[in-house]
Scaffold this motif. Structure first.
Motif, short mmCIF file in Angstrom:
data_model
loop_
_atom_site.label_atom_id
_atom_site.label_comp_id
_atom_site.label_asym_id
_atom_site.label_seq_id
_atom_site.Cartn_x
_atom_site.Cartn_y
_atom_site.Cartn_z
N VAL A 45 37.77 40.90 45.62
CA VAL A 45 38.21 39.51 45.41
C VAL A 45 37.10 38.60 45.94
O VAL A 45 36.51 38.87 46.99
CB VAL A 45 39.55 39.23 46.16
CG1 VAL A 45 39.99 37.79 45.97
CG2 VAL A 45 40.63 40.19 45.67
N GLN A 87 34.50 40.63 40.85
CA GLN A 87 34.34 39.18 40.99
C GLN A 87 33.26 38.64 40.06
O GLN A 87 33.20 37.44 39.79
CB GLN A 87 34.09 38.79 42.44
CG GLN A 87 32.87 39.38 43.09
CD GLN A 87 32.72 38.86 44.51
OE1 GLN A 87 32.51 37.68 44.73
NE2 GLN A 87 32.85 39.75 45.49
N SER A 121 40.77 36.47 41.38
CA SER A 121 39.69 35.49 41.55
C SER A 121 39.58 34.48 40.42
O SER A 121 39.20 33.33 40.64
CB SER A 121 38.34 36.22 41.69
OG SER A 121 38.36 37.16 42.73
#
Length: 456
Positions: free
Chosen positions: A43, A227, A261
């Motif tokens: 994340v 991410q 995210s």
């Protein structure tokens, strides 16, 4: 998806769940564990910082409901903040325009854009009863046009032909004009991808967007890039007015960092998850349900929806009536049960959605996972119809023939027959009113409310 994160968070929150009261000290330890779990799930750091800050602020000094202990309150806060991070509620496609509603798909090469066009076409046709047309404006990959044509045939929607010597804007405008004549409800436009974000690509896709003015511009991104998926989505969002995201290959991503995210970094909602290779493997994204799954609380609503849409009710009722009446259950019936389970994403997919069953996945791995069910089905397929109805006939030479025909070992055939015999015994107990009696006996061993009234 989320397997690793779910395991870490469930353990961490279990430790705090029994606390009599929350103090800044024990919250600090738990939050450190939660932070590590989120970072390991890939994340994005700004998302982790914001998430931890919000949980801490809400947890310290929270007034505790008399029906919940402080640990339960903390878990409730974590769940609500997970939902908030992912968008709180499902955001459906906006098709409120004069037909055809144009949906443009953007993304990098290899993210699963063309496959997602096929899946979304099927979803719109079956779930929303729309007439759908698909068109490929990808003039750099002739295989993409052919792939989309094949997918359109598979899901039975209209395909608008295009070729590599045409201009993408002309292709898209031609498809939209044709769709108006054919009273098509939705046109899905597949666009060219690149291996990385580059200026020429962004310029071309920007011109195409201005020309066709889609009501939805969906960014298709591979969940396994973690991410980076969120960062790529941000770059596309700066070049295009994105309306949502389709997160693909989530069945291969055990971390789930992208899902947590993307909303925070782009401000755009995840609208769908690609959960497999088949053309029906597309699920609307429900943050509340996903938050439940992350925390090991299951997702009964999605499971019920899957049962309603993917289980052949007539076949299931036929088997149930036969078992209730005679107590007989054949290998043919067993094979049908395995096929129905496969349609619903297999045993492991179902366990994910059952409350409190996440921990059992590890125990069942190798005993009843999807590879095992495929092997069992292959063994049954290798039997004659007579053998399926009369498994007692299956002895030495027949076992060897069945094993050879299914590419398995004789011990695999023995194992299947043993499991089937156990299942047959259980089915005999269900004859007449036996099922109600059995459920009443199980009622005492099941969690409260699992079988309301003892026999439902």
């Amino acid at each position: 998806m989320f397997d690793n994160l779910s395991e870490r968070l469930s353990q961490t929150l279990r430790n705090i769940g029994g606390r009599g009261r929350l103090t800044e000290d024990n919250i600090k330890d738990t939050l450190r564990e939660v932070r590590m779990a989120l970072l390991e799930a890939d994340v994005a750091l700004p998302v982790v910082k914001d998430f931890i800050g919000r949980v801490k602020e809400r947890a310290i000094g929270t007034e505790v409901n008399k029906n919940l202990n402080p640990g339960q309150v903390f878990i409730k806060i974590v769940r609500e903040e997970l939902e908030a991070a992912m968008g709180e509620a499902n955001v459906p496609l906006n098709l409120a325009t004069q037909p055809p509603a144009v949906i443009m798909m953007a993304g990098l090469q290899g993210a699963g854009k063309t496959t997602s066009v096929g899946k979304l076409a099927r979803h719109l046709k079956e779930k929303q009863k729309k007439k759908v047309m698909v068109v490929s404006a990808d003039i750099y990959r002739p295989a993409a046009i052919k792939q989309l044509e094949t997918l359109a045939q598979e899901v039975d929607v209209t395909f608008f032909p295009s070729s590599v010597d045409q201009d993408p804007i002309d292709i898209a405008n031609g498809a939209i004009a044709q769709a108006r004549k054919q009273f098509i409800d939705v046109v899905l436009v597949d666009t060219a991808g690149r291996l990385a974000v580059d200026e020429a690509m962004m310029d071309e896709i920007g011109r195409l967007h201005s020309a066709i003015k889609p009501i939805e511009t969906l960014f298709v991104v591979d969940a396994m890039t973690g991410q980076d998926a969120a960062n790529t989505a941000k770059a596309f969002n700066q070049a295009l007015p994105l309306t949502g995201v389709i997160l693909t290959k989530t069945d291969g991503d055990a971390r789930g960092g992208a899902a947590l995210s993307i909303r925070h970094i782009t401000g755009k909602p995840i609208k769908f998850l690609g959960v497999g290779e088949k053309n029906d493997a597309l699920e609307p994204f429900h943050p509340d349900r996903v938050a439940s799954r992350i925390l090991g609380m299951g997702d009964m609503l999605s499971l019920i929806e899957e049962v309603e849409s993917k289980v052949d009710r007539q076949k299931a009722e036929k088997v149930a009536k036969k078992v209730m009446k005679s107590g007989k259950f054949s290998l043919e019936d067993f094979r049908e049960q395995l096929q129905q389970m496969k349609n619903m994403g297999g045993m492991m997919g179902m366990l994910d959605k059952l409350p409190g069953m996440g921990a059992m996945k590890g125990q069942l791995q190798g005993q009843m996972d999807d590879k095992v069910t495929v092997r069992m089905e292959a063994i049954i397929n290798s039997m004659t119809p007579h053998e399926r109805q009369h498994p007692d006939l299956i002895k030495g030479s027949r076992k060897r023939r069945i094993a050879a025909g299914s590419g398995t070992q004789v011990q695999d055939v023995n194992k299947l027959l043993k499991q089937f015999t156990q299942m047959q015994k259980m089915m005999k107990k269900m004859k007449g009113g036996g099922m109600q009696k059995m459920l009443r006996q199980m009622g005492g061993k099941m969690p409260p409310g699992m079988f309301p009234g003892g026999g439902r």
